[in-house]
Structure formats: C-alpha cells, structure tokens
Design a protein around this motif. Sequence first.
Motif, PDB file in Angstrom:
ATOM      1  N   GLU A 152      -5.915  11.299  -3.079  1.00 48.51           N
ATOM      2  CA  GLU A 152      -5.484  12.647  -3.442  1.00 48.51           C
ATOM      3  C   GLU A 152      -3.911  12.198  -3.887  1.00 48.51           C
ATOM      4  N   VAL A 153      -3.243  11.581  -3.243  1.00 56.34           N
ATOM      5  CA  VAL A 153      -1.827  11.552  -3.441  1.00 56.34           C
ATOM      6  C   VAL A 153      -1.527  10.486  -4.374  1.00 56.34           C
ATOM      7  N   ILE A 154      -1.935   9.455  -4.288  1.00 61.96           N
ATOM      8  CA  ILE A 154      -1.765   8.195  -5.453  1.00 61.96           C
ATOM      9  C   ILE A 154      -3.141   7.682  -5.955  1.00 61.96           C
ATOM     10  N   GLY A 155      -4.113   8.364  -5.651  1.00 69.47           N
ATOM     11  CA  GLY A 155      -5.216   7.911  -6.523  1.00 69.47           C
ATOM     12  C   GLY A 155      -5.246   7.860  -8.043  1.00 69.47           C
ATOM     13  N   ASP A 156      -4.570   8.679  -8.560  1.00 61.30           N
ATOM     14  CA  ASP A 156      -4.777   8.730  -9.856  1.00 61.30           C
ATOM     15  C   ASP A 156      -4.087   7.199 -10.459  1.00 61.30           C
ATOM     16  N   ARG A 157      -4.772   6.499 -11.675  1.00 56.98           N
ATOM     17  CA  ARG A 157      -4.391   5.360 -11.745  1.00 56.98           C
ATOM     18  C   ARG A 157      -2.869   5.182 -12.433  1.00 56.98           C
ATOM     19  N   TRP A 158      -2.604   6.070 -13.239  1.00 59.38           N
ATOM     20  CA  TRP A 158      -1.268   6.137 -13.780  1.00 59.38           C
ATOM     21  C   TRP A 158      -0.155   6.229 -12.633  1.00 59.38           C
ATOM     22  N   THR A 159      -0.617   6.865 -11.709  1.00 55.65           N
ATOM     23  CA  THR A 159       0.504   6.936 -10.528  1.00 55.65           C
ATOM     24  C   THR A 159       0.408   5.490  -9.613  1.00 55.65           C
ATOM     25  N   MET A 160      -0.562   5.150  -9.534  1.00 58.82           N
ATOM     26  CA  MET A 160      -0.604   3.676  -8.872  1.00 58.82           C
ATOM     27  C   MET A 160       0.204   2.724  -9.924  1.00 58.82           C
ATOM     28  N   LEU A 161       0.044   2.993 -11.157  1.00 60.06           N
ATOM     29  CA  LEU A 161       0.650   1.961 -11.981  1.00 60.06           C
ATOM     30  C   LEU A 161       2.119   2.178 -11.979  1.00 60.06           C
ATOM     31  N   ILE A 162       2.812   3.395 -11.612  1.00 65.12           N
ATOM     32  CA  ILE A 162       3.921   3.901 -11.812  1.00 65.12           C
ATOM     33  C   ILE A 162       4.745   3.221 -10.483  1.00 65.12           C
ATOM     34  N   VAL A 163       3.818   3.172  -9.338  1.00 61.07           N
ATOM     35  CA  VAL A 163       4.347   2.736  -7.967  1.00 61.07           C
ATOM     36  C   VAL A 163       4.334   1.189  -8.320  1.00 61.07           C
ATOM     37  N   ARG A 164       3.339   0.590  -8.673  1.00 64.27           N
ATOM     38  CA  ARG A 164       3.526  -0.784  -9.092  1.00 64.27           C
ATOM     39  C   ARG A 164       4.717  -1.162  -9.875  1.00 64.27           C
ATOM     40  N   ASP A 165       5.187  -0.642 -10.766  1.00 64.26           N
ATOM     41  CA  ASP A 165       6.136  -0.719 -11.621  1.00 64.26           C
ATOM     42  C   ASP A 165       7.435  -0.481 -10.728  1.00 64.26           C
ATOM     43  N   ALA A 166       7.439   0.387  -9.817  1.00 67.08           N
ATOM     44  CA  ALA A 166       8.699   0.533  -9.230  1.00 67.08           C
ATOM     45  C   ALA A 166       8.822  -0.397  -8.327  1.00 67.08           C
ATOM     46  N   PHE A 167       7.837  -1.172  -7.655  1.00 66.58           N
ATOM     47  CA  PHE A 167       7.770  -2.389  -6.949  1.00 66.58           C
ATOM     48  C   PHE A 167       8.248  -3.566  -7.768  1.00 66.58           C
ATOM     49  N   LEU A 168       8.125  -3.507  -8.810  1.00 69.20           N
ATOM     50  CA  LEU A 168       8.518  -4.709  -9.844  1.00 69.20           C
ATOM     51  C   LEU A 168       9.961  -4.464 -10.211  1.00 69.20           C
ATOM     52  N   GLY A 169      10.722  -3.453  -9.870  1.00 62.60           N
ATOM     53  CA  GLY A 169      12.071  -3.115  -9.975  1.00 62.60           C
ATOM     54  C   GLY A 169      12.533  -2.230 -11.024  1.00 62.60           C
ATOM     55  N   LEU A 170      11.537  -1.577 -11.738  1.00 68.34           N
ATOM     56  CA  LEU A 170      11.743  -0.499 -12.658  1.00 68.34           C
ATOM     57  C   LEU A 170      12.265   0.840 -12.078  1.00 68.34           C
ATOM     58  N   ARG A 171      13.338   1.414 -12.608  1.00 66.86           N
ATOM     59  CA  ARG A 171      13.946   2.520 -12.154  1.00 66.86           C
ATOM     60  C   ARG A 171      14.263   3.593 -12.828  1.00 66.86           C
ATOM     61  N   ARG A 172      14.098   3.518 -14.307  1.00 63.81           N
ATOM     62  CA  ARG A 172      14.455   4.557 -15.034  1.00 63.81           C
ATOM     63  C   ARG A 172      13.434   5.099 -15.981  1.00 63.81           C
ATOM     64  N   PHE A 173      13.461   6.594 -16.200  1.00 66.53           N
ATOM     65  CA  PHE A 173      12.241   6.986 -17.068  1.00 66.53           C
ATOM     66  C   PHE A 173      11.765   5.986 -18.049  1.00 66.53           C
ATOM     67  N   ASP A 174      12.982   5.795 -18.965  1.00 63.21           N
ATOM     68  CA  ASP A 174      12.617   5.110 -20.358  1.00 63.21           C
ATOM     69  C   ASP A 174      11.987   3.618 -19.953  1.00 63.21           C
ATOM     70  N   GLU A 175      12.466   3.233 -18.707  1.00 62.78           N
ATOM     71  CA  GLU A 175      11.725   1.789 -18.568  1.00 62.78           C
ATOM     72  C   GLU A 175      10.219   1.905 -18.068  1.00 62.78           C
ATOM     73  N   PHE A 176       9.828   3.029 -17.329  1.00 65.28           N
ATOM     74  CA  PHE A 176       8.499   3.406 -16.915  1.00 65.28           C
ATOM     75  C   PHE A 176       7.853   3.500 -18.340  1.00 65.28           C
ATOM     76  N   HIS A 177       8.282   4.518 -19.025  1.00 67.17           N
ATOM     77  CA  HIS A 177       7.607   4.833 -20.378  1.00 67.17           C
ATOM     78  C   HIS A 177       7.335   3.617 -21.311  1.00 67.17           C
ATOM     79  N   ALA A 178       8.330   2.630 -21.206  1.00 66.28           N
ATOM     80  CA  ALA A 178       8.092   1.366 -22.116  1.00 66.28           C
ATOM     81  C   ALA A 178       7.155   0.517 -21.428  1.00 66.28           C
TER      82      ALA A 178
END
Lengths: 151, 151
Positions: free
Chosen positions: B18-44
């Motif tokens: 329910e919390v992280i099962g949405d696939r975009w959500t999981m990919l945002i978390v993945r990107d955060a682990f890869l070091g992304l921090r800013r809105f525009d970085e996630f967007h790109a």
Amino acid sequence: VLKRDYAGQDCPIAQTLEVIGDRWTMLIVRDAFLGLRRFDEFHASLGLSRNILAERLARLVDEGILQRVLYNERPPRYEYELTKRGLELNVVLTALRQWGEKYLCEPRGILRRRSDRKRAVAAIVQEGTPAISAHDLELVPVGPRRMSRGK
Amino acid sequence: VLKRDYAGQDCPIAQTLEVIGDRWTMLIVRDAFLGLRRFDEFHASLGLSRNILAERLARLVDEGILQRVLYNERPPRYEYELTKRGLELNVVLTALRQWGEKYLCEPRGILRRRSDRKRAVAAIVQEGTPAISAHDLELVPVGPRRMSRGK
C-alpha cells in the motif's frame, strides 16, 4: 501511458516490477509461499474477481514463476506451484514483510529455519554468507496479542 | 475498487505494498538510493509527469520514507533524502534487483561493501548474522558487455 513510459526504465528493478509489481500478483506469490495451490484457495484468500485471478495466474505461469500441475484427470484440474525462479522471490517477499512488521503493523508470523527453528531474517550480507533456502524456511503464525487483564 | 478490496489484505506485505507498491514510487526510492535528491533529477531520470512526481514525493514524505531538506533559502528549495525508515527499504530494492539480474537482464551494477569492496547480496540468513548497512554499500555500474570480435 504509465506502462509505456515505465518500460523505458529498463534497469533490473524496473523489469522485475513489470513482472511482479502488480500488487495482486505479489499477493498471489505470497499466498503460494504460504502453501496455497488451488484456484479456489487463492480466490477465497484474496477475494478478487475470478477473471482477474485467472489472468494473473496465467501471467505468473507465462513468466515461469508458477507452474501448473495436474492433480485430477477427469475432469482435468490443476494446481499452481512455485518454480525455482518463483521460490527465489522469497527474499523480496521476506524483505517486504519485515519492513511492514517493523513500521506498519504487528508481526503476524515468525520466520524460522525448519531444521533447527532458529529465526531467519532478510538482510544484505557479504557474498558467500550461508543463506537459508526457501525449502528450509517456515513462517509460524502468531495470533494477535490479547490483553491479559482488565481491558 | 482494487484499492478497497486490497486494503482488506492486512498482512504486513499487503500494507507495505500500500505504501510503496506503486511502481513509480518504487523507482523514486531506487533513484534516491542511487543518490538523486532534487525534484528535477528525479524528473529527468524517470520521465514521468511533474504532477505525478510531486504527488508521489509528497506521499513518500508523508510516509516517513523521504524527508525534505532545505538547500536554498531564497527562493526556498528542497532536496529529498531517505530517512532511516527509507534506508531500510534497501533489502527490498536489492532483492528486486538481484532477481531481475538473474532472470530478466544482464547485471547493471555490482553491489559491494564500501569499506573493503567485498560483494554484497540480499539473502535470508539466520538472525544475528552480520549485515551490511545501507551507508556502507555502494553500487558500482557495469557497462553493457561488448562483443570482442566478429559479431
């Protein structure tokens, strides 16, 4: 639209989510780990429509995560069992359960090694560390805690 | 409808999804682990709409998985960083990556302990086995393999 954009995210995590990321799919896999095998058992456990369940089961068979096993010849009836590939989703499921039990709700079960009843956890460890295989794991249910006295 | 039926599945796995099962959500978390921090970085990185990204980031902050950190005062600008709770999703993400690299695609990275460069894996192990924390892990990219000769 989500699907197509999303497919562009071709890293292993995105591809795995393409296969099992649907939440009903993940719950079917969870139930298979809990020992469910028949269509009606999944249906009773999940309460989703028979159409959707049939579609998700077929997809899991196509992806090689479940396999159909004939258990009755006339009429032909099939059970679903986890393949080797399916059994290896164990780490994903256990990690999801562990996080949920830590942050979202009370533990519902104790995961332990069948052979010696030692508790088991999902973790990141150095390669080569002895791991516990799916076949040697059991999830022992714990009931909801009861108030001991008064209310 | 999915949502409501689904919420009835109140085991820790269903609640975590329910919390992280949405696939975009999981990919945002993945990107955060890869070091992304800013809105525009996630967007790109993800190429999803700004509205959906904003909504998913807000949800992750509400759930205590990401926290907003001011990095510019005028105008106020925020970065997103993983909380302790977010960092513990490490095992889920690593297990998803590992399964995908084994069954769906070539490895894209080597996960290793930063301090000694020993390879790390997600596994089910006996409780008490030394684990590697998120802070001591690094994912080293490997390029696509090239053909050496001929085709």
